[in-house]
Write an enzyme that holds these catalytic residues in place. Structure first.
Site, PDB file in Angstrom:
ATOM      1  N   THR A   1      55.229  53.103  15.092  1.00 19.72           N
ATOM      2  CA  THR A   1      56.393  52.581  15.818  1.00 19.72           C
ATOM      3  C   THR A   1      56.223  52.626  17.338  1.00 19.72           C
ATOM      4  O   THR A   1      55.624  53.546  17.886  1.00 19.72           O
ATOM      5  CB  THR A   1      57.655  53.389  15.458  1.00 19.72           C
TER       6      THR A   1
ATOM      7  N   TYR B   1      80.466  38.913  25.655  1.00 19.78           N
ATOM      8  CA  TYR B   1      79.748  39.489  24.510  1.00 19.78           C
ATOM      9  C   TYR B   1      79.800  38.538  23.319  1.00 19.78           C
ATOM     10  O   TYR B   1      78.800  38.284  22.660  1.00 19.78           O
ATOM     11  CB  TYR B   1      80.391  40.824  24.158  1.00 19.78           C
TER      12      TYR B   1
HETATM   13  N1  LIG Z   1      77.371  50.625  18.409  1.00 16.59           N
HETATM   14  C1  LIG Z   1      78.100  49.691  17.800  1.00 16.59           C
HETATM   15  O1  LIG Z   1      79.154  49.970  17.229  1.00 16.59           O
HETATM   16  C2  LIG Z   1      77.625  48.270  17.786  1.00 16.59           C
HETATM   17  C3  LIG Z   1      78.449  47.318  17.178  1.00 16.59           C
HETATM   18  C4  LIG Z   1      78.022  45.994  17.134  1.00 16.59           C
HETATM   19  C5  LIG Z   1      76.798  45.639  17.667  1.00 16.59           C
HETATM   20  N2  LIG Z   1      76.026  46.577  18.264  1.00 16.59           N
HETATM   21  C6  LIG Z   1      74.744  46.130  18.818  1.00 16.59           C
HETATM   22  O2  LIG Z   1      73.722  47.012  18.383  1.00 16.59           O
HETATM   23  C7  LIG Z   1      72.705  47.135  19.386  1.00 16.59           C
HETATM   24  C8  LIG Z   1      72.514  48.600  19.733  1.00 16.59           C
HETATM   25  O3  LIG Z   1      73.775  49.130  20.091  1.00 16.59           O
HETATM   26  P1  LIG Z   1      73.951  50.640  20.565  1.00 16.59           P
HETATM   27  O4  LIG Z   1      75.413  50.935  20.520  1.00 16.59           O
HETATM   28  O5  LIG Z   1      72.990  51.541  19.880  1.00 16.59           O
HETATM   29  O6  LIG Z   1      73.528  50.460  22.107  1.00 16.59           O
HETATM   30  P2  LIG Z   1      73.286  51.570  23.185  1.00 16.59           P
HETATM   31  O7  LIG Z   1      73.621  52.896  22.634  1.00 16.59           O
HETATM   32  O8  LIG Z   1      73.973  51.090  24.394  1.00 16.59           O
HETATM   33  O9  LIG Z   1      71.707  51.549  23.348  1.00 16.59           O
HETATM   34  C9  LIG Z   1      71.157  50.641  24.128  1.00 16.59           C
HETATM   35  C10 LIG Z   1      69.690  50.991  24.227  1.00 16.59           C
HETATM   36  O10 LIG Z   1      69.078  49.896  24.836  1.00 16.59           O
HETATM   37  C11 LIG Z   1      68.336  50.340  25.992  1.00 16.59           C
HETATM   38  N3  LIG Z   1      68.374  49.195  26.895  1.00 16.59           N
HETATM   39  C12 LIG Z   1      69.454  48.578  27.440  1.00 16.59           C
HETATM   40  N4  LIG Z   1      69.062  47.497  28.165  1.00 16.59           N
HETATM   41  C13 LIG Z   1      67.713  47.449  28.062  1.00 16.59           C
HETATM   42  C14 LIG Z   1      66.719  46.553  28.560  1.00 16.59           C
HETATM   43  N5  LIG Z   1      67.065  45.498  29.314  1.00 16.59           N
HETATM   44  N6  LIG Z   1      65.416  46.793  28.264  1.00 16.59           N
HETATM   45  C15 LIG Z   1      65.074  47.860  27.493  1.00 16.59           C
HETATM   46  N7  LIG Z   1      65.958  48.722  26.973  1.00 16.59           N
HETATM   47  C16 LIG Z   1      67.272  48.529  27.264  1.00 16.59           C
HETATM   48  C17 LIG Z   1      69.038  51.607  26.432  1.00 16.59           C
HETATM   49  O11 LIG Z   1      68.207  52.485  27.119  1.00 16.59           O
HETATM   50  P3  LIG Z   1      68.134  52.520  28.753  1.00 16.59           P
HETATM   51  O12 LIG Z   1      69.533  52.744  29.228  1.00 16.59           O
HETATM   52  O13 LIG Z   1      67.182  53.619  29.023  1.00 16.59           O
HETATM   53  O14 LIG Z   1      67.594  51.191  29.139  1.00 16.59           O
HETATM   54  C18 LIG Z   1      69.389  52.198  25.061  1.00 16.59           C
HETATM   55  O15 LIG Z   1      68.271  52.827  24.490  1.00 16.59           O
HETATM   56  C19 LIG Z   1      73.192  46.268  20.557  1.00 16.59           C
HETATM   57  O16 LIG Z   1      72.599  44.992  20.460  1.00 16.59           O
HETATM   58  C20 LIG Z   1      74.701  46.167  20.336  1.00 16.59           C
HETATM   59  O17 LIG Z   1      75.260  45.005  20.919  1.00 16.59           O
HETATM   60  C21 LIG Z   1      76.423  47.881  18.353  1.00 16.59           C
END
Ligand SMILES: NC(=O)c1ccc[n+]([C@@H]2O[C@H](COP(=O)([O-])OP(=O)(O)OC[C@H]3O[C@@H](n4cnc5c(N)ncnc54)[C@H](OP(=O)(O)O)[C@@H]3O)[C@@H](O)[C@H]2O)c1
Length: 238
Positions: free
Chosen positions: A37, A149
């Site tokens: 990975t 979004y």
């Molecule tokens: N959590 C939910 O309930 C939920 C619901 C619907 C959809 N989603 C989708 O699921 C996905 C993950 O969600 P999550 O809640 O786990 O998000 P998250 O906790 O905000 O995690 C985002 C991750 O992406 C990294 N990141 C952000 N911008 C980046 C970039 N330009 N290049 C590289 N890394 C980047 C961040 O690390 P750094 O800050 O170090 O860059 C972090 O590791 C997203 O697409 C979100 O829209 C989530």
């Protein structure tokens, strides 16, 4: 040139946005399932991958760096999970240029750039792409509180299906996972309790629920599943 870390036939996965949240769990579960990975994030926080690449994958150079690292270290790429995708509220009337650019770039452009970079390797491996939508992308609908979004994730659905159709003759599969309310550091206990009450299953999801869907879609058990949008939200907004 350095020798690759592994030249075995282990499948190799790159998960963008995986130093925390859903992506972090997806990487851990892929590792357990035997994948080599590559995790990714922009900050100094390291992800759980066999290899971690610090790069902003919403830029052409960052996407190139992440994919090149997988190629140099492992010599192949079988699975690309495009996890990056910011969420914040952007009411229609308050949408500004920064919000427009930020949401489209993070959710949409990052996925396109990573797919573009990874396609040559994925074609060789007859691999799999998994994009990450939201609980709102199964049908075209409005969202006055979070228009940026909603726009980005809806467009991502079109991108996912288009790429699936374009690459299917070359043996690639491209599918989307739609998380519902998933418990990550981003939500308080109160928010989680309120969200759970709105979900037909009466519970919020765990990042492991998303990882399970990713593992299935990546596996040969899903060999004929292509261009699909898979809701993992306990019945939310279906
Ligand atoms: N959590 C939910 O309930 C939920 C619901 C619907 C959809 N989603 C989708 O699921 C996905 C993950 O969600 P999550 O809640 O786990 O998000 P998250 O906790 O905000 O995690 C985002 C991750 O992406 C990294 N990141 C952000 N911008 C980046 C970039 N330009 N290049 C590289 N890394 C980047 C961040 O690390 P750094 O800050 O170090 O860059 C972090 O590791 C997203 O697409 C979100 O829209 C989530």
């Amino acid at each position: 040139m350095k020798a690759p870390l592994s030249t075995s036939s282990r499948r190799v996965a790159l998960v963008t946005g995986s130093n925390r949240g859903i992506g972090e769990t997806v990487v851990r579960e892929l590792r357990k399932a035997g994948y080599a990975t590559v995790s990714n994030g922009r900050s100094a926080r390291k992800g759980p991958g066999d290899l971690h690449v610090r790069a902003d994958v919403a830029t052409p150079s960052g996407a190139r760096k992440a994919v090149a690292a997988a190629r140099k270290s492992f010599g192949r790429l079988d699975l690309l999970v495009c996890g990056v995708g910011h969420f914040f509220y952007t009411p229609v009337s308050e949408m500004d240029v920064e919000a427009w650019d930020g949401l489209l770039t993070s959710n949409l452009k990052s996925t396109w750039l990573c797919c573009r970079e990874a396609l040559p390797l994925l074609r060789k491996a007859r691999g799999v792409v998994i994009t990450v939508g939201g609980p709102v992308t199964q049908t075209v609908r409005g969202n006055p509180r979070a228009v940026g979004y909603q726009m980005a994730k809806t467009a991502l659905t079109v991108f996912t299906k288009s790429l699936a159709q374009a690459e299917a003759p070359r043996g690639l599969r491209v599918n989307m996972v739609n998380p519902g309310f998933i418990r990550t550091y981003a939500y308080s206990r109160k928010e989680i309790a309120e969200a759970a009450a709105r979900v037909p299953a009466r519970r919020t999801g765990d990042p492991a629920d998303i990882a399970a869907a990713v593992l299935w879609l990546a596996s040969d058990a899903a060999a004929y599943v292509n261009g699909a949008v898979v809701d993992v939200g306990g019945g939310l907004w279906v």
